[in-house]
Motif scaffolding. Structure first.
Motif, PDB file in Angstrom:
ATOM      1  N   THR A   1       0.682  -1.510   0.408  1.00 18.34           N
ATOM      2  CA  THR A   1       0.038   0.130   0.487  1.00 18.34           C
ATOM      3  C   THR A   1       1.125   1.235   0.002  1.00 18.34           C
ATOM      4  O   THR A   1       2.299   1.141   0.264  1.00 18.34           O
ATOM      5  CB  THR A   1      -0.716   0.079   1.441  1.00 18.34           C
ATOM      6  OG1 THR A   1       0.053   0.024   2.590  1.00 18.34           O
ATOM      7  CG2 THR A   1      -1.567  -1.191   1.435  1.00 18.34           C
ATOM      8  N   LEU A   2       0.361   1.983  -0.401  1.00 16.39           N
ATOM      9  CA  LEU A   2       0.687   3.646  -0.651  1.00 16.39           C
ATOM     10  C   LEU A   2       1.149   3.748   0.931  1.00 16.39           C
ATOM     11  O   LEU A   2       2.351   4.512   0.981  1.00 16.39           O
ATOM     12  CB  LEU A   2      -0.186   4.302  -1.068  1.00 16.39           C
ATOM     13  CG  LEU A   2       0.018   4.479  -3.143  1.00 16.39           C
ATOM     14  CD1 LEU A   2      -0.745   5.208  -3.621  1.00 16.39           C
ATOM     15  CD2 LEU A   2       1.597   4.257  -3.177  1.00 16.39           C
ATOM     16  N   ASP A   3       0.084   3.782   2.042  1.00 17.08           N
ATOM     17  CA  ASP A   3       0.379   4.311   2.984  1.00 17.08           C
ATOM     18  C   ASP A   3       1.843   3.448   3.998  1.00 17.08           C
ATOM     19  O   ASP A   3       2.537   4.092   4.631  1.00 17.08           O
ATOM     20  CB  ASP A   3      -1.087   4.178   4.171  1.00 17.08           C
ATOM     21  CG  ASP A   3      -1.816   4.675   3.970  1.00 17.08           C
ATOM     22  OD1 ASP A   3      -1.527   6.166   3.084  1.00 17.08           O
ATOM     23  OD2 ASP A   3      -3.100   4.552   4.183  1.00 17.08           O
ATOM     24  N   GLU A   4       1.808   2.099   3.341  1.00 16.07           N
ATOM     25  CA  GLU A   4       3.052   1.907   3.917  1.00 16.07           C
ATOM     26  C   GLU A   4       4.328   1.997   3.532  1.00 16.07           C
ATOM     27  O   GLU A   4       5.425   2.303   4.164  1.00 16.07           O
ATOM     28  CB  GLU A   4       2.639   0.094   3.643  1.00 16.07           C
ATOM     29  CG  GLU A   4       1.714  -0.684   4.315  1.00 16.07           C
ATOM     30  CD  GLU A   4       1.772  -2.376   3.800  1.00 16.07           C
ATOM     31  OE1 GLU A   4       1.307  -3.023   4.421  1.00 16.07           O
ATOM     32  OE2 GLU A   4       2.542  -2.468   2.465  1.00 16.07           O
ATOM     33  N   ALA A   5       4.350   2.471   2.157  1.00 11.81           N
ATOM     34  CA  ALA A   5       5.252   3.195   1.224  1.00 11.81           C
ATOM     35  C   ALA A   5       6.015   4.243   2.791  1.00 11.81           C
ATOM     36  O   ALA A   5       6.999   4.909   2.248  1.00 11.81           O
ATOM     37  CB  ALA A   5       5.137   3.124   0.042  1.00 11.81           C
ATOM     38  N   ASP A   6       4.769   4.937   2.184  1.00  8.09           N
ATOM     39  CA  ASP A   6       5.872   6.260   2.733  1.00  8.09           C
ATOM     40  C   ASP A   6       6.140   5.813   3.588  1.00  8.09           C
ATOM     41  O   ASP A   6       7.149   7.044   4.532  1.00  8.09           O
ATOM     42  CB  ASP A   6       3.524   7.078   2.536  1.00  8.09           C
ATOM     43  CG  ASP A   6       3.782   7.540   1.485  1.00  8.09           C
ATOM     44  OD1 ASP A   6       4.566   7.316   0.879  1.00  8.09           O
ATOM     45  OD2 ASP A   6       1.948   8.132   1.333  1.00  8.09           O
ATOM     46  N   GLU A   7       5.227   5.721   5.024  1.00  8.65           N
ATOM     47  CA  GLU A   7       6.046   5.200   6.380  1.00  8.65           C
ATOM     48  C   GLU A   7       6.986   4.471   6.051  1.00  8.65           C
ATOM     49  O   GLU A   7       8.389   4.832   6.999  1.00  8.65           O
ATOM     50  CB  GLU A   7       5.024   4.099   6.896  1.00  8.65           C
ATOM     51  CG  GLU A   7       5.707   3.864   8.809  1.00  8.65           C
ATOM     52  CD  GLU A   7       4.515   2.273   9.200  1.00  8.65           C
ATOM     53  OE1 GLU A   7       5.088   2.442  10.316  1.00  8.65           O
ATOM     54  OE2 GLU A   7       4.241   2.219   8.283  1.00  8.65           O
ATOM     55  N   LEU A   8       7.536   3.318   5.297  1.00  3.21           N
ATOM     56  CA  LEU A   8       9.252   3.504   5.263  1.00  3.21           C
ATOM     57  C   LEU A   8      10.007   4.172   4.972  1.00  3.21           C
ATOM     58  O   LEU A   8      10.978   4.131   5.715  1.00  3.21           O
ATOM     59  CB  LEU A   8       9.069   1.547   4.023  1.00  3.21           C
ATOM     60  CG  LEU A   8       8.583   0.701   4.552  1.00  3.21           C
ATOM     61  CD1 LEU A   8       8.273  -0.406   3.581  1.00  3.21           C
ATOM     62  CD2 LEU A   8       8.969   0.297   6.128  1.00  3.21           C
ATOM     63  N   ILE A   9       9.666   5.321   3.967  1.00  2.00           N
ATOM     64  CA  ILE A   9      10.047   6.295   3.271  1.00  2.00           C
ATOM     65  C   ILE A   9      10.509   6.881   4.546  1.00  2.00           C
ATOM     66  O   ILE A   9      11.714   7.429   4.334  1.00  2.00           O
ATOM     67  CB  ILE A   9       9.915   6.833   2.140  1.00  2.00           C
ATOM     68  CG1 ILE A   9       9.656   5.884   0.835  1.00  2.00           C
ATOM     69  CG2 ILE A   9       9.953   8.206   1.813  1.00  2.00           C
ATOM     70  CD1 ILE A   9       8.866   6.546   0.479  1.00  2.00           C
ATOM     71  N   GLY A  10       9.634   7.261   5.175  1.00  3.44           N
ATOM     72  CA  GLY A  10       9.685   7.964   6.565  1.00  3.44           C
ATOM     73  C   GLY A  10      10.885   7.929   7.569  1.00  3.44           C
ATOM     74  O   GLY A  10      11.734   8.837   8.481  1.00  3.44           O
ATOM     75  N   LEU A  11      10.518   6.323   7.538  1.00  3.07           N
ATOM     76  CA  LEU A  11      11.104   6.188   8.823  1.00  3.07           C
ATOM     77  C   LEU A  11      12.562   6.666   8.332  1.00  3.07           C
ATOM     78  O   LEU A  11      14.268   6.565   9.381  1.00  3.07           O
ATOM     79  CB  LEU A  11      11.386   4.298   9.030  1.00  3.07           C
ATOM     80  CG  LEU A  11       9.791   4.153   9.622  1.00  3.07           C
ATOM     81  CD1 LEU A  11      10.142   2.999   9.885  1.00  3.07           C
ATOM     82  CD2 LEU A  11      10.235   4.919  10.989  1.00  3.07           C
ATOM     83  N   ALA A  12      13.173   5.781   6.947  1.00  2.00           N
ATOM     84  CA  ALA A  12      14.942   6.180   6.215  1.00  2.00           C
ATOM     85  C   ALA A  12      15.541   7.691   6.526  1.00  2.00           C
ATOM     86  O   ALA A  12      16.415   7.468   6.630  1.00  2.00           O
ATOM     87  CB  ALA A  12      14.988   5.811   5.494  1.00  2.00           C
ATOM     88  N   GLU A  13      14.368   8.280   5.821  1.00  2.17           N
ATOM     89  CA  GLU A  13      14.570   9.742   6.070  1.00  2.17           C
ATOM     90  C   GLU A  13      14.886  10.121   7.156  1.00  2.17           C
ATOM     91  O   GLU A  13      15.960  10.874   7.473  1.00  2.17           O
ATOM     92  CB  GLU A  13      13.851  10.617   5.044  1.00  2.17           C
ATOM     93  CG  GLU A  13      13.743  10.098   3.853  1.00  2.17           C
ATOM     94  CD  GLU A  13      12.790  10.961   3.196  1.00  2.17           C
ATOM     95  OE1 GLU A  13      11.881  11.653   4.081  1.00  2.17           O
ATOM     96  OE2 GLU A  13      12.806  10.760   1.223  1.00  2.17           O
ATOM     97  N   GLU A  14      13.985   9.907   8.629  1.00  3.13           N
ATOM     98  CA  GLU A  14      14.334  10.499   9.857  1.00  3.13           C
ATOM     99  C   GLU A  14      15.470  10.292  10.377  1.00  3.13           C
ATOM    100  O   GLU A  14      16.003  10.604  10.675  1.00  3.13           O
ATOM    101  CB  GLU A  14      13.077   9.922  10.693  1.00  3.13           C
ATOM    102  CG  GLU A  14      11.447  10.363  10.457  1.00  3.13           C
ATOM    103  CD  GLU A  14      10.494   9.744  10.688  1.00  3.13           C
ATOM    104  OE1 GLU A  14      10.611   8.796  11.899  1.00  3.13           O
ATOM    105  OE2 GLU A  14       9.444  10.296  10.256  1.00  3.13           O
TER     106      GLU A  14
END
Length: 357
Positions: A102-115
């Protein structure tokens, strides 16, 4: 340069390539592998002499000396939870596509990596195919002038179609065309997709797995360029692991036509008949060299971690590709074009069929 410690989770076809490539790299001090199939774990351990070999990937995540994790697991439902756990553990991650379901899952992973300032690469190995790299260079250096259109047609064997369709309900757009969508969007950047129209054909795989046999996808970019991607996975069994690709890129000042159909090498034996060697998407080891892009992609990720360099196929780019193939699935279902970005309602409808079998 300080050598790094790397873990590979899932040592099947793709993970085995990555494990062997890492084991041979001078950038890797320690290799750690994880595989739930004990016979395959023993086989890859014998090939790579890892520091540890386990069936529990949390062992790698709990090891503070492991800096990077390559996740090559199936089914695809494992990607999001494993990648999330690895990022939360502070590991750099190379994740096979799809990025998530899901796009929500993708956004969460991207956020974790960037943070956390972590490398997060997605396994779009075709960017490391020299022929496709030529397309990117020819656009970037102006050889073709202003891009007008791009086309990629890819067919793979039903042996792979059966393997993929039999483990999870994901379409040819999500599991096959995704490589070519990523490739074309990479070539055409910074242009962005704004509209998707797709059609699906259901003849062979529908009754077995409730998935389409082939899809034709048209993508319109915000600069007016039109991209066409054809994806099918029902070539007969005489093409074991075979992947046939035809590419056409047209610009205002030139055109680039690439035949990657692997008809250049024919092997005919009494026992196996005629086969087409060196024709798979990941590639094959040929003695001391490697035919195919996955080894180069693996080494690129190791370089990115060891030398603190950017990864080539970013998770943000993969998220765009993901939205395009979800829109293609929705378009094929509704027989209507889908405008990007998708609405939450459209996302929900597109995701309705993505249920693990």
């Amino acid at each position: 340069m300080v050598a790094i410690n790397v873990g590979v989770v899932g040592t099947g076809w793709c993970g085995g390539i990555r494990a062997r490539a890492a084991a041979k790299s001078a950038l890797v001090a320690e290799l750690h592998i994880c595989e739930t199939n004990p016979e395959r774990l023993a086989e890859v351990a014998a090939q790579t002499s890892p520091a540890t070999a386990t069936d529990d990937y949390s062992v790698m995540l709990d090891n503070p000396d492991v800096q990077a994790i390559m996740i090559s697991t199936t089914p695809e439902t494992t990607h999001y939870p494993m990648a999330k756990a690895a990022l939360l553990a502070g590991k750099h991650v190379l994740l096979e596509k799809p990025l998530a379901l899901t796009l929500d899952e993708a956004d969460e992973l991207i956020g974790l990596a960037e943070e956390r300032g972590l490398k997060f690469a997605i396994g779009y190995s075709q960017r490391f195919n020299p022929k496709q790299a030529l397309v990117k260079r020819s656009i970037d250096d102006g050889t073709l002038g202003t891009p007008v259109s791009g086309l990629v047609s890819r067919h793979i064997t039903r042996k792979l179609g059966d393997k993929i369709g039999g483990r999870i309900k994901l379409s040819p757009a999500a599991m096959e065309a995704t490589h070519d969508i990523d490739f074309l969007l990479w070539c055409m950047a910074p242009a962005k997709p704004v509209r998707v129209y797709a059609q699906a054909v259901e003849r062979v795989m529908k009754a077995k797995y409730d998935v389409a046999d082939a899809m034709s996808i048209m993508i319109t970019l915000d600069n007016g360029v039109v991209l066409t991607v054809g994806a099918g996975w029902i070539l007969p069994p005489g093409y074991p692991n075979f992947s046939s690709t035809w590419i056409e890129i047209v610009g205002s000042e030139g055109a680039l036509i690439i035949d990657d159909t692997h008809r250049d090498i024919l092997l005919n034996t009494m026992s196996n008949g005629m086969v087409l060697p060196l024709s798979t998407m990941p590639g094959e080891e040929v003695g001391h060299v490697y035919a195919g892009p996955m080894e180069a992609e693996t080494l690129h990720f190791l370089n990115a971690v060891a030398f603190d360099q950017p990864v080539l196929a970013t998770a943000r780019e993969a998220r765009t590709t993901m939205e395009v193939y979800l829109a293609a699935d929705l378009s094929a279902e509704t027989n209507q074009p889908v405008t990007l970005p998708m609405t939450p309602q459209e996302q929900t409808r597109a995701l309705a069929g993505l249920v693990a079998q």
